[in-house]
Write a protein that holds these residues in place. Structure first.
Motif, short mmCIF file in Angstrom:
data_model
loop_
_atom_site.label_atom_id
_atom_site.label_comp_id
_atom_site.label_asym_id
_atom_site.label_seq_id
_atom_site.Cartn_x
_atom_site.Cartn_y
_atom_site.Cartn_z
N PRO A 60 11.11 -18.75 0.69
CA PRO A 60 11.51 -17.82 1.76
C PRO A 60 10.63 -17.99 2.99
O PRO A 60 9.44 -18.29 2.88
CB PRO A 60 11.33 -16.44 1.12
CG PRO A 60 10.53 -16.65 -0.10
CD PRO A 60 10.62 -18.08 -0.49
N ALA A 61 11.25 -17.81 4.12
CA ALA A 61 10.50 -17.91 5.37
C ALA A 61 9.54 -16.74 5.49
O ALA A 61 9.86 -15.63 5.06
CB ALA A 61 11.47 -17.92 6.55
N PRO A 62 8.36 -16.96 6.05
CA PRO A 62 7.43 -15.84 6.22
C PRO A 62 8.02 -14.84 7.20
O PRO A 62 8.69 -15.22 8.16
CB PRO A 62 6.17 -16.50 6.77
CG PRO A 62 6.62 -17.80 7.33
CD PRO A 62 7.85 -18.21 6.57
N PRO A 63 7.78 -13.54 6.96
CA PRO A 63 8.35 -12.54 7.86
C PRO A 63 7.71 -12.63 9.25
O PRO A 63 6.54 -12.95 9.38
CB PRO A 63 8.02 -11.20 7.19
CG PRO A 63 6.85 -11.50 6.31
CD PRO A 63 6.98 -12.94 5.91
N ALA A 64 8.51 -12.35 10.25
CA ALA A 64 7.98 -12.30 11.60
C ALA A 64 7.09 -11.08 11.73
O ALA A 64 7.29 -10.08 11.06
CB ALA A 64 9.14 -12.22 12.60
N ASP A 65 6.10 -11.16 12.60
CA ASP A 65 5.20 -10.01 12.75
C ASP A 65 5.71 -9.00 13.76
O ASP A 65 5.16 -7.93 13.91
CB ASP A 65 3.78 -10.46 13.10
CG ASP A 65 3.68 -11.11 14.48
OD1 ASP A 65 4.63 -11.02 15.27
OD2 ASP A 65 2.63 -11.71 14.75
N PRO A 112 1.03 -7.51 14.33
CA PRO A 112 0.37 -8.12 13.18
C PRO A 112 -0.70 -7.23 12.55
O PRO A 112 -0.92 -7.29 11.34
CB PRO A 112 -0.24 -9.40 13.75
CG PRO A 112 -0.38 -9.14 15.21
CD PRO A 112 0.75 -8.22 15.57
N ASP A 113 -1.36 -6.38 13.33
CA ASP A 113 -2.42 -5.54 12.77
C ASP A 113 -1.89 -4.34 12.01
O ASP A 113 -2.63 -3.72 11.25
CB ASP A 113 -3.35 -5.05 13.89
CG ASP A 113 -4.10 -6.19 14.56
OD1 ASP A 113 -4.21 -7.27 13.92
OD2 ASP A 113 -4.56 -6.02 15.70
N VAL A 114 -0.62 -3.99 12.22
CA VAL A 114 -0.04 -2.81 11.59
C VAL A 114 1.00 -3.18 10.54
O VAL A 114 1.06 -2.57 9.46
CB VAL A 114 0.60 -1.89 12.66
CG1 VAL A 114 1.26 -0.70 12.02
CG2 VAL A 114 -0.42 -1.47 13.68
N LEU A 115 1.81 -4.16 10.84
CA LEU A 115 2.94 -4.48 9.96
C LEU A 115 2.50 -4.93 8.57
O LEU A 115 3.03 -4.44 7.58
CB LEU A 115 3.83 -5.54 10.61
CG LEU A 115 5.10 -5.88 9.85
CD1 LEU A 115 5.98 -4.65 9.69
CD2 LEU A 115 5.86 -6.99 10.56
N GLU A 116 1.57 -5.84 8.50
CA GLU A 116 1.15 -6.36 7.20
C GLU A 116 0.59 -5.27 6.28
O GLU A 116 1.01 -5.14 5.14
CB GLU A 116 0.15 -7.49 7.38
CG GLU A 116 -0.15 -8.21 6.08
CD GLU A 116 -1.03 -9.43 6.30
OE1 GLU A 116 -1.87 -9.68 5.43
OE2 GLU A 116 -0.88 -10.11 7.33
N PRO A 117 -0.34 -4.42 6.75
CA PRO A 117 -0.82 -3.35 5.87
C PRO A 117 0.26 -2.33 5.52
O PRO A 117 0.28 -1.79 4.41
CB PRO A 117 -1.95 -2.68 6.66
CG PRO A 117 -2.23 -3.55 7.81
CD PRO A 117 -1.10 -4.51 7.98
N TYR A 118 1.17 -2.08 6.45
CA TYR A 118 2.28 -1.16 6.18
C TYR A 118 3.16 -1.71 5.06
O TYR A 118 3.50 -1.00 4.11
CB TYR A 118 3.07 -0.94 7.47
CG TYR A 118 4.34 -0.12 7.30
CD1 TYR A 118 4.27 1.23 6.96
CD2 TYR A 118 5.58 -0.70 7.48
CE1 TYR A 118 5.43 1.98 6.81
CE2 TYR A 118 6.74 0.05 7.34
CZ TYR A 118 6.66 1.38 7.00
OH TYR A 118 7.80 2.12 6.85
#
Length: 178
Positions: free
Chosen positions: A17-22, A26-32
């Protein structure tokens, strides 16, 4: 052949799977997203814990979801609709679950005197035993978590406050979507 079959094309095969777009966050989406995964796993683990505890006690006629519904119902007497509005059960199959719990003798159904279409639900003595069993299990877990210090940093009350804020945000998103 329908017109949809003609329009449908084969999807390209991807090896991974393709990595999700940020989406610029990037500082909020990944931890969320990580929090959402953790919440999902925690819920599933809680259901597994209930299942295991009930199997040890020989209580095999209830699913973990049914047991949790009985626990959340507590001492209240509510209508089926109120189960959702009060946050006692969020599933879409309330009527089926309640009918099954009634057949098993865990809840009592009674038609409302004012509105005969509405059914009031409360626990039977057998349902109260299940509620108390789940409550004791949760108390054991809380005691173990407290003894291990897991709930101290950050304090669980602050974590809960943060999750209530997320809950309110999500609820507002649903309310204002239309």
């Amino acid at each position: 052949m329908t017109r949809f079959a003609v329009l449908k094309t084969a999807a390209p095969v991807q090896s991974a799977p393709a990595p999700p777009a940020d989406y610029g966050l990037p500082d909020v989406l990944e931890p969320y997203l990580e929090s959402l995964q953790i919440l999902d796993r925690l819920h599933r683990l809680m259901l597994d814990l209930i299942k295991d505890d009930f199997e040890r006690l020989g209580l095999t006629d209830l699913t973990p979801v049914q047991a949790l519904l009985l626990y959340n119902l507590g001492t209240a007497e509510v209508s089926a609709g109120e189960l959702r509005s009060r946050g006692m059960y969020q599933g879409s199959n309330r009527s089926y679950k309640l009918k099954k719990l009634g057949e098993l003798g865990y809840v009592h159904h009674q038609r409302c005197d004012l509105d005969r279409r509405s059914v009031r639900i409360r626990l039977t003595p057998q349902g109260e035993e299940i509620r108390d069993t789940v409550g004791r299990m949760f108390a054991r877990h809380a005691e173990g978590l407290q003894a291990s210090g897991v709930l101290d940093d950050p304090p669980i009350r602050l974590v809960n406050l943060q999750w209530r804020r997320v809950e309110r945000f999500w609820a507002d998103q649903i309310r204002y979507i239309y």
